[in-house]
Structures are given as C-alpha cells and as structure tokens.
Write a protein that holds these residues in place. Structure first.
Motif, mmCIF file in Angstrom:
data_model
loop_
_atom_site.group_PDB
_atom_site.id
_atom_site.type_symbol
_atom_site.label_atom_id
_atom_site.label_comp_id
_atom_site.label_asym_id
_atom_site.label_seq_id
_atom_site.Cartn_x
_atom_site.Cartn_y
_atom_site.Cartn_z
ATOM 1 N N PHE A 110 0.852 -1.115 0.026
ATOM 2 C CA PHE A 110 0.028 -0.149 0.115
ATOM 3 C C PHE A 110 0.951 1.439 -0.103
ATOM 4 O O PHE A 110 0.477 2.259 -0.785
ATOM 5 N N ALA A 111 2.072 1.114 0.744
ATOM 6 C CA ALA A 111 2.884 2.297 0.915
ATOM 7 C C ALA A 111 3.379 2.662 -0.658
ATOM 8 O O ALA A 111 3.497 3.804 -0.945
ATOM 9 N N ALA A 119 -0.629 3.878 3.268
ATOM 10 C CA ALA A 119 -0.028 3.223 4.233
ATOM 11 C C ALA A 119 -0.482 3.298 5.664
ATOM 12 O O ALA A 119 -0.775 2.415 6.440
ATOM 13 N N ALA A 120 -0.958 4.496 6.006
ATOM 14 C CA ALA A 120 -1.479 4.790 7.243
ATOM 15 C C ALA A 120 -2.846 4.166 7.426
ATOM 16 O O ALA A 120 -3.132 3.361 8.517
ATOM 17 N N TRP A 121 -3.623 4.022 6.275
ATOM 18 C CA TRP A 121 -4.845 3.238 6.459
ATOM 19 C C TRP A 121 -4.661 1.845 6.626
ATOM 20 O O TRP A 121 -5.065 0.911 7.467
ATOM 21 N N SER A 152 5.792 2.147 7.707
ATOM 22 C CA SER A 152 5.166 2.334 6.648
ATOM 23 C C SER A 152 4.772 3.609 6.287
ATOM 24 O O SER A 152 4.892 4.002 4.813
ATOM 25 N N VAL A 153 4.456 4.468 6.944
ATOM 26 C CA VAL A 153 4.105 5.866 6.546
ATOM 27 C C VAL A 153 5.050 6.515 6.046
ATOM 28 O O VAL A 153 5.245 7.053 5.171
ATOM 29 N N ALA A 154 6.407 6.311 6.806
ATOM 30 C CA ALA A 154 7.506 7.003 6.229
ATOM 31 C C ALA A 154 7.883 6.462 4.913
ATOM 32 O O ALA A 154 8.503 7.332 3.999
#
Length: 406
Positions: A110-111, A119-121, A152-154
């Motif tokens: 996703f990321a 990614a956050a989701w 993942s967000v990064a």
C-alpha cells in the motif's frame, strides 16, 4: 527506469523471505499449537498465495488496488485465526501470529503504490487486527505495531517525494531538450537565413530604388526573426510539433560541409564516422584568409568536426561583417593529445568592451549560438581576446574525450 522500481523488487524479495521465516516458525512450534493442522492449512494457503502473486508486486502497473485489498485480507485473516489455533499462554507471551512479519509486506505494498495515506490506512487495519488477536493493548505489541505504522508511513512519504522528484526531473529534461533544439535551429537560421537577409539589406541599400525598398523589408524580417529565435525555450503545448518539425531542418554545419564536399580533399576527408578537420576548413582559405595547421590530417568524430568547422565559419562571417571585406584573417589549427584548438585571428578594429553582451541582448546570436553554443554542446569552450584597434582573436577548443587509435 522508474525511481520506485527497485522498491517493487525489494518488496518481492521481502514477501518470499518472510514467507520462509513464517514457515520456519510454524515448523519449529508445531507441537505447541492447539490445532497444528489448522495452522498448517493457513500456512499452505499463505504459501500458495505468495507464489501465485509474485508477479503482482513486480511493478506499479501490476499491483492493483484489488490485489492489495486481497493481500491485506490474507494477512488479517491469519492474524485473527491465530487465537483459534494457538494456546492462550503462547499468545500472552508474545508469540508471533501465523503470518508473522509477512504482514508488513502487505502494508508496504500500500505504501509503495499509494503513498503515506494508503500506508496509514493499511497499518491501522493491521494494528486493529493485532489488538483483537492479543485481546488488549499489550505493551510489547503496541511497540511493534507503532514501529510498523511509522515505518510504513515513512516509506510511503519517501515514495511520494521520489515520484515528485522524478516528475520534476522529467520536466527539466524536456525543457533542456527543447532549449537545445531551439538553439540548434537558431544556429541554422543564423548561418543561413539571417545572413542572406542581412546581405539583401546591405546590397539593396547600396543599389537604391526598388532594391532599397526590398532591402528595407529584408531588414525588418531579419529583426523579427532574430526576436523570434531569442525569446526563450518553447516549453508549452506547441513544443512537440516544433520539435518534430525541427527534425526536417538540415543540421548545423550542413551548408559548410556541402561547400567543402566540392573539393577533392574533402571528398577523401571522411572515413567512417571521422572527418579531417583541415579538409573541412580548406574551402575558407583564400587571398584574405590564411589557413595553417599540422602537416597531417586532424581527425575528429564527424559530427564534432562539422560543428567546429561551422563555428569557424561563423567567426569568419563576423570578420567580414564587422572588420570589412578587406580584412585579413588567420586560422591556426593545433592538434594536441587531449584537445583540438582552432584560433581565428583578424586585423580588424577589435571589439569594444561589453559589445558581445549587448549583441546577445539585441538578438544577434552569431557569438551566443553559432559559436559559443556549438562549442558548449561539444563539451568545449570559446574564448575571445580583443582590444579596440588591435583586432580580435577567437580560440575554439574541443576535447578529444578519450579518443584512441589516432
């Protein structure tokens, strides 16, 4: 290649390696499961899914949102299935879930595909599933889940920045290509059309009558054309057609090569992709131009030789225009191991300080494009030495760039 393509390759390898790790954990703790066959059934499904979807994570085009949703579903089902096949004590001790760290691969997909928001989701869904599996907010679980969420967000943010940088670079390359094409066309125009218009203007004024009116019109067209080719790079919607049309224009130096080809020396100058620079410069020699050089040929790649010869032709044109028809010019060719240098010197009145910069601002591009632009494209340099009343010297240098076999 896309800047994100290595990330897809890394994700493919990550999914395979973490599958092997999850299978190793299952085999090692086989006897400790409440329902080892149930756990084994899920591991078999996970193995088949990973094997069948290897190509799906090889590029952004193949990795669709539907696949990512299915991949995340397989991971979440494995997490939620863990309490049904494993013991409560093992779960309380922090034993990994059935998919273990393979789950992070689904989140990373996703990321890479959608950036940090996707990614956050996906991380939030995985975190919720792990909290349900542990039956609460265990400290070690929270630490691990926060690590997955932040990582993942990064990565998603880095992917977005990389994509933006790639778009910026692509746009810069398009602008550079359009600018170079415009300069090439401007050189061609200066070496042909503008020279003819200037000659028509001078001859018309000298003849007088209707010819003077024709000369005046030629002068007006010369000014308009100079303005057109010096107004900056074409980067708008018309850049594509302009570039396509440019392909039909003869390259810079073609006229000079055609003239040189009329002489026997020039007919023997080109061998393969190399040309003898002296043979290309020979047609310029005459009563007012002296050509000096080595006693042997000066071979250069054909394109570089043609561009350098065209730059010399432009310098001689400047001598005739600014120093007069009776001015004498000397061409000196120096063949050095690492570069070829051509010096054009005249006995004219010289160039006043700041005149070259003023001429470029006025749209007179003989120096800016026909000479300096050509040398810049070849990786060389063009230098002017001049003083009022002492003539002008132009030094044109082209590096050999590691040529061998001379």
């Amino acid at each position: 290649m896309s800047v994100e393509q290595p990330l897809w390759r890394a994700l493919t390898a990550y999914r395979v390696l973490t599958l092997l790790y999850a299978l190793t954990l299952y085999a090692y703790g086989y006897d400790d499961y409440d329902h080892p066959l149930g756990a084994g059934a899920y591991m078999a499904v996970l193995t088949v899914w990973t094997a069948l979807t290897v190509r799906m994570v090889s590029s952004a085009e193949r990795c669709t949102l539907r696949f990512l949703a299915g991949d995340l579903t397989v991971a979440v089902v494995g997490i939620l299935l863990t309490p049904l096949v494993d013991t409560h004590d093992r779960i309380a001790e922090g034993t990994p879930t059935l998919p273990s760290i393979w789950t992070a691969g689904a989140v990373l997909g996703f990321a890479i595909k959608g950036g940090w928001r996707w990614a956050a989701w996906a991380s939030t869904v995985v975190c919720a599933a792990n909290i349900i599996e542990r039956g609460g907010f265990a400290q070690d679980a929270v630490h691990m889940l926060m690590l997955v969420w932040v990582a993942s967000v990064a990565i998603g943010y880095v992917v977005e920045v990389a994509r933006a940088s790639e778009r910026t670079l692509a746009r810069a390359l398009r602008i550079e290509a359009a600018t170079r094409e415009r300069e090439r066309l401007a050189r061609d125009i200066h070496d042909s059309v503008l020279q003819v218009l200037a000659m028509v203007q001078r001859r018309g004024a000298a003849i007088g009558g209707e010819a003077a009116e024709l000369g005046q019109m030629a002068g007006e067209q010369e000014i308009a054309l100079r303005t057109l080719i010096s107004t900056g790079p074409a980067t708008g919607p018309m850049a594509g057609p302009a570039t396509a049309a440019a392909e039909s224009v003869e390259p810079a130096g073609t006229v000079l090569l055609k003239v040189a080809a009329d002489t026997p020396a020039a007919e023997m100058a080109s061998e393969g992709e190399r040309s003898d620079l002296l043979a290309l410069l020979a047609p310029h020699a005459g009563s007012h131009v002296t050509l000096s050089g080595p006693g042997t040929a000066v071979p250069l790649p054909a394109e570089a030789a043609a561009e350098l010869a065209a730059a010399v032709g432009a310098a001689l044109d400047n001598v005739r225009v600014h120093a007069g028809e009776d001015a004498h010019a000397w061409i000196l060719v120096e063949d050095e191991p690492d570069a070829v240098t051509v010096t054009v010197r005249d006995d004219g009145p010289g160039i006043p300080e700041g005149r070259l910069a003023d001429a470029e601002r006025e749209g007179r591009l003989g120096v800016a494009l026909s000479i300096r632009g050509r040398l810049r494209d070849l990786g060389g340099s063009a230098e002017w030495i001049s003083a009022p009343g002492q003539g002008t010297e132009v030094e044109l240098s082209v590096p050999r760039q590691g040529e061998t076999g001379r």
